[in-house]
Design an enzyme around this catalytic site. Structure first.
Site, PDB file in Angstrom:
ATOM      1  CG  LEU A   1      -1.942  -1.195   1.332  1.00 35.28           C
ATOM      2  CD1 LEU A   1      -2.888  -1.118   2.367  1.00 35.28           C
ATOM      3  CD2 LEU A   1      -2.401  -1.568   0.141  1.00 35.28           C
TER       4      LEU A   1
ATOM      5  CB  ALA B   1      -2.622   5.099  -2.315  1.00 34.95           C
TER       6      ALA B   1
ATOM      7  NE  ARG C   1       0.672  12.550  10.165  1.00 31.32           N
ATOM      8  CZ  ARG C   1       0.302  11.363  10.815  1.00 31.32           C
ATOM      9  NH1 ARG C   1       0.654  11.315  12.248  1.00 31.32           N
ATOM     10  NH2 ARG C   1      -0.095  10.067  10.531  1.00 31.32           N
TER      11      ARG C   1
ATOM     12  CE1 TYR D   1      40.356  18.544 -13.217  1.00 35.03           C
ATOM     13  CE2 TYR D   1      41.432  19.774 -14.980  1.00 35.03           C
ATOM     14  CZ  TYR D   1      40.237  18.963 -14.412  1.00 35.03           C
ATOM     15  OH  TYR D   1      39.217  18.457 -15.160  1.00 35.03           O
TER      16      TYR D   1
ATOM     17  NE  ARG E   1      62.775  25.931 -17.521  1.00 30.55           N
ATOM     18  CZ  ARG E   1      63.057  25.103 -16.472  1.00 30.55           C
ATOM     19  NH1 ARG E   1      62.056  24.704 -15.739  1.00 30.55           N
ATOM     20  NH2 ARG E   1      64.377  24.607 -16.179  1.00 30.55           N
TER      21      ARG E   1
END
Length: 466
Positions: free
Chosen positions: A8, A10, A15, A365, A439
């Protein structure tokens, strides 16, 4: 004998004060209804019918094809809800178990025991009861001298003697299926609420000479229905304690159960240690001899054996045997570590595969990358995977060395055994065995530091004068 289940689900659950339909609120990472349906499956029910009402489409979307559905358009009581299943089930021979979608703590072992006593006594109905420490507001079980259930008396109708009874009706039953639907035809709504009560079926069966039995659940918590957020938190706590205890019995050390959160579908190997602040969520699987935590938040991840994870967040990833993650690492979805890898402090991975023995130890990362075996990626290195429009792949071969503060501008390939000098920004492929330097040449200007300081000092003095 064929066993069927009616669940059940439904009721609106006003609340809960929520936009989310009540039975879809989660307890330990799974909707309450999901726990009940798992219990039904484990109890080997051959057919399951879910009675839906408010939020029917959301419930159907969650359950999918694992159950049949009937709609209770108007909520006119528990008996009325079961009546909606008549077209599907009334003609079946066998036993029907009745449960509720908001009782996530009921176990398959208890349902199986309920079925066993029902079959052994050849009862028309068997009630699942529980001994409640505080039964206030709940229906009391009234037994005869032989211990059989005579009736169920609601709190408001109890005599002082009946109020002292602490055996309550959980609202869960099993029935002889045909006798259930025959009795339902005699249930009326002649009561103050104008509803059809399933408890009336028990009285009807008793009046017609049928046997009504009861089975008392070993743990009163199994009968708890969740009606509001307070009850939801209580169910969460009770289930969390149950889950932790199960893993402890199976050989997992949990240093502080009160600060360890393990969701229902998590699998953990023996001799693994969980430190405080550990969250294991979703379908996470942890191998043997691992040390997880403190403060590890892991979701839908497969972890091998002998792995260490501390102070880190991991989602939808794979970690090979004997690898180490953390402290303060973030492994986003699609991260896959081979055996013996090391991911250190303040490292973030996303959609990245690392071969066995590779290391990203500090402040880096690595996203959208395929990294080979025994690769060392230095402090501050970044795969620059996004150009504002597209994500591109970085490939690094076995035994390569990527120095500190290196930018790898994807798409780019670094060959096997290649060496990239610290501080380089790599925009072109680096062949195997080569060393790449990208660089500016360092230039030292003699005495120029004093000129800079002088200019700064003069500027500061002028500002004070003005």
């Amino acid at each position: 004998m064929k066993v069927m289940a009616i669940v059940l689900a439904a009721g609106q659950g006003k609340r809960m004060k929520s936009k989310l339909y009540k039975v879809l609120h989660q307890v330990c990472g799974k909707p309450m209804l999901g726990h009940v349906l798992q219990t039904v499956r484990e109890a080997e029910c051959e057919r399951t019918v879910v009675v839906v009402g408010h939020g029917a489409e959301a419930v159907k979307a969650y359950v999918g094809g694992s159950a049949e559905f009937v709609l209770q358009e108007k909520q006119l009581g528990t008996g009325h809800a079961v009546m909606q299943t008549e077209e599907l089930l009334a003609g079946e021979d066998g036993t029907t178990v009745l449960l509720y979608g908001d009782t996530p703590l009921v176990t398959s072992g208890t349902i199986q025991a309920l079925l066993d006593i029902h079959a052994r006594t050849k009862a028309a109905a068997t009630v699942l009861t529980a001994i409640m420490p505080n039964p206030h507001g709940l229906g009391r079980i009234i037994r005869d001298e032989a211990g059989r259930v005579q009736r169920i008396v609601e709190q408001k109708d109890c005599t002082p003697e009946q109020t002292a009874i602490n055996e309550i009706n959980t609202g869960m039953y099993c029935f002889d299926n045909r006798k259930l639907f025959e009795a339902l035809k005699l249930v009326t709504n002649d009561n103050a609420q104008g509803e059809y009560y399933l408890t009336d079926v028990l009285e009807i069966l008793n009046q017609t000479g049928e046997t009504v039995e009861a089975y008392c659940a070993p743990d009163f918590a199994e009968g708890i229905g969740v009606n509001d957020r307070v009850g939801l938190a209580e169910a969460e706590q009770l289930m969390r304690e149950r889950i932790v205890r199960r893993h402890q019995v199976e050989g997992v050390t949990v240093i502080d159960p009160l600060s360890t959160y393990i969701e229902a579908d998590v699998v953990i190997g023996a001799d693994t240690v969980l430190h405080p602040g550990t969250y294991l969520r979703g379908v996470t699987k942890v191998g043997e001899d691992c040390v997880i935590g403190p403060n590890a938040d892991i979701t839908d991840t497969t972890i091998g054996s002998g792995v260490t994870v501390k102070h880190s967040v991991i989602a939808e990833s794979e970690i090979g045997d004997t690898s180490a993650v953390g402290p303060f690492a973030n492994l986003r979805p699609g991260s896959k570590l081979g055996a013996g890898c090391k991911i250190g402090d303040f490292v973030e991975l996303k959609n990245t595969e690392l071969g066995d023995g590779s290391k990203v130890s500090h402040l880096s990362y690595v996203g959208d990358a395929k990294v080979g075996k025994d690769v060392n990626i230095g402090c501050g290195a970044i795969t620059v995977n996004y150009d504002g429009f597209n994500k591109s792949l970085t490939e690094i071969g076995d035994d390569a060395f990527v120095g500190s503060n290196v930018n790898l501008i994807a798409p780019v390939k670094v060959g096997e055994g290649a060496y990239i000098v610290a501080g380089s920004t790599i925009t072109k492929d680096v062949p195997a065995g080569d060393m790449a330097i990208a660089r500016e040449r360092q230039v030292n200007k003699t005495g120029y530091a004093e000129k800079i300081r002088g200019r700064a000092k003069a500027k500061k003095e002028n500002a004070k004068k003005n």
